[in-house]
Enzyme design. Structure first.
Site, short mmCIF file in Angstrom:
data_model
loop_
_atom_site.label_atom_id
_atom_site.label_comp_id
_atom_site.label_asym_id
_atom_site.label_seq_id
_atom_site.Cartn_x
_atom_site.Cartn_y
_atom_site.Cartn_z
N GLU A 107 0.82 -1.21 0.00
CA GLU A 107 0.00 0.00 0.00
C GLU A 107 0.86 1.27 0.00
OE1 GLU A 107 -3.62 1.85 2.78
OE2 GLU A 107 -2.52 0.05 3.40
N SER B 135 23.93 1.46 33.09
CA SER B 135 23.86 1.61 34.55
C SER B 135 24.22 0.35 35.32
CB SER B 135 22.44 2.03 34.94
OG SER B 135 21.54 0.96 34.70
N LYS C 101 -9.08 3.01 -2.58
CA LYS C 101 -9.46 2.34 -1.33
C LYS C 101 -10.82 2.83 -0.84
CE LYS C 101 -7.33 1.39 3.22
NZ LYS C 101 -6.11 1.66 4.03
N CYS D 115 -5.83 -3.13 1.81
CA CYS D 115 -5.74 -3.22 3.27
C CYS D 115 -7.11 -3.31 3.97
CB CYS D 115 -4.92 -2.06 3.81
SG CYS D 115 -4.19 -2.38 5.44
#
Length: 538
Positions: free
Chosen positions: A41, A286, A108, A144
């Site tokens: 897409e 650390s 779309k 999609c």
């Protein structure tokens, strides 16, 4: 028909780069004898382009790229995604280009506008199906979100589609792959039509795209899944007489649990750094679990030669912390330095002595320690051109157990969406690859080491209790009553929720990080900083 899919790692807005990737995929498809190549897409612009879509000059670049693809006059039909501007309307489109001709342009129809998606801000929904005959095969195109609901695929089938190809840009979160297989597989089975679902890969700010493109047969069964978190190119044979879709390649071995999440964090970190033109990273080490895991992610993403760390001890730093940080740096082969913050802290306190006179030490002095470390890290970053990685996990970020302009200082946070309990699991997983995190870093009680004998549990519930409360409140939007009903103490729940609510201002100023959950802080969970909502439940 021989169909190829290309699962590429594009860069948002870099039309020329994306065009070159597409041309390379097209050349590969031609060499393989494919008749159709399907891309993801918005492949020309990459996804999501966000407000770049509002720029008129974007469409000059898009139109020029489409024309260049057309002039290639390829024998391979190409489905390429791109934003399309028509008058004052903008569409999320996929064009079909074949033998120098634009044969079709599908727009779309269903635009997602939830979670991390805001397509309705930009796009107008299309209203027409698209079924095109290519070398005697009727191919339907859907994009999609169109496949997550029954109607578009049913209409596509009714229009004569013998196979559906679907460009996608589906962001990753843990467990998303199973949802895709079930939902899209249902569309194939409902319509008795094979579906090729093509996803992009790569990190884009906080979003990550995992690839894992899927092929479904006409019964809705998954017959192939492409590589996760890697570029991939796959060939399929579609027989429209017998309604079969097959590939000679065996399905990729899918990653599970911590291995999947680890690869997601590595790819998201690598792409954020590389796509923004940087090569190296720097972090404060650390001797604790969070910085150890962050360091291992950075090295896996960038290579040891591109990562360096600095241990910045103070009088409250345990000797084991220095020993373990040194061991981690040596195990991973990185450049490592130890620079005490004590002189800086003393200088700050000397300047503030008159102003602080008559007051008792509190969190202020602890924050000065954290901010001194932030100044050091940013100075090294500026001087040597390496991005600072922050190391706070999702649990800490959620309740504000972090210091603005101190340990929150930096450009990217690989663990931003990783709860503390998962950090431990990831450490154990990474040690199965090679032992880079000392065992006592995993087993010792977590501490910020900003005060004598300090432990995280002095200020917070145990992480085994905190994390499920946070998941219920942050990711599932459950109420206090609903969380208490799960078996948690009401006073603890109320305090945790209060901490989450009052620390929104910190999260707004925090570095971006890889999204791995279905509800991450950032573009996914958007709460007001100034809000009286929680007061109603006190």
């Amino acid at each position: 028909m021989r169909i190829a899919i290309a699962q590429n790692n594009y860069i948002v807005g870099d039309i020329q780069h994306n065009l070159e990737l597409i041309k390379a995929s097209l050349a590969k498809a031609e060499k393989a004898g494919a008749e159709l190549l399907v891309l993801s897409e918005l492949s020309l612009s990459a996804y999501p382009p966000e407000d770049l879509l509002l720029r008129s000059d974007l469409y000059w670049l898009i139109d020029s790229a489409l024309e260049e693809l057309r002039q290639l006059n390829s024998k391979v039909a190409l489905v390429v995604g791109h934003p399309e501007k028509v008058g004052d309307k903008l569409f999320n489109s996929a064009s079909l280009i074949h033998k120098g001709q634009l044969l079709a342009c599908y727009r779309k129809q269903l635009l997602p506008n939830y979670s991390v998606f805001d397509e309705k801000r930009y796009f107008t929904p299309g209203d027409k199906d698209c079924v095109v005959t290519i070398n005697g095969v009727k191919v339907g195109i859907l994009i999609c979100e169109d496949l997550w609901f029954p109607e578009p695929s049913a209409a596509c089938k009714a229009a004569g589609a013998e196979i559906i190809v679907s460009p996608n840009a589906s962001p990753y979160y843990f467990g998303k792959g199973h949802r895709r297989e079930e939902e899209i597989g249902a569309r194939a089975g409902e319509n008795q039509v094979p579906i090729l679902y093509v996803n992009q890969i790569g990190g884009q700010d906080e979003l990550l795209f995992d690839g894992a493109s899927i092929a479904y047969d006409a019964n809705g069964d998954t017959i192939f899944v492409a590589n996760e978190f890697e570029e991939d190119f796959v060939l399929f044979e579609f027989d429209n007489i017998h309604n079969t879709l097959v590939t000679e390649r065996s399905t990729s071995v899918q990653l599970h649990d911590e291995a999947e999440i680890w690869q997601a964090l590595v790819l998201g970190t690598r792409d954020y750094i590389h796509k923004n033109g940087m090569t190296g990273a720097l972090l404060g080490l650390s001797g604790g679990i969070d910085s150890a895991v962050t360091l291992a992610i950075a090295v896996d993403a960038l290579g040891a030669e591109n990562v360096n760390a600095v241990m910045m001890p103070f009088k409250y730093t345990a000797s084991m912390s220095i020993e373990d940080a040194t061991a981690e740096a040596q195990a991973l082969g990185i450049e490592f330095d130890i620079i005490s913050i004590e002189p800086m802290y003393n200088a700050f306190m000397a300047q503030l002595e008159d102003k602080f006179k008559g007051t008792k030490p509190n969190v202020t002095e602890q924050n000065i320690q954290a901010r001194a470390r932030g100044v050091l890290l940013m100075a090294l970053s500026n001087k040597f051109g390496r991005i600072v990685l922050t190391t706070g996990n999702k649990s800490e970020v959620a309740v504000g157990y972090c210091t603005l302009y101190g340990d929150m200082c930096g450009g990217f946070n690989p663990l931003k969406d990783v709860p503390k309990t998962l950090v431990y699991k990831l450490a154990e997983y990474r040690n199965t690859i090679s032992p880079v995190i000392p065992e006592r870093v995993i087993t010792r009680a977590p501490s910020a080491e900003l005060a004598p004998d300090q432990k995280d549990e002095d200020n917070l519930p145990p992480y085994e209790i905190l994390d499920p409360i946070l998941e219920a409140y942050v990711e599932q939007d459950k109420s206090i009553a609903e969380i208490v009903a799960l078996g948690f103490d009401e006073a603890v729940v109320r305090r945790v929720i209060w901490l989450v609510d009052i620390n929104e201002h910190k999260r707004r100023q925090s570095a971006p990080g890889v999204r791995i959950s279905s509800r991450a802080f950032g573009r996914d969970r958007r709460y007001p900083i100034t809000s009286g909502y929680g007061r109603q439940f006190k």
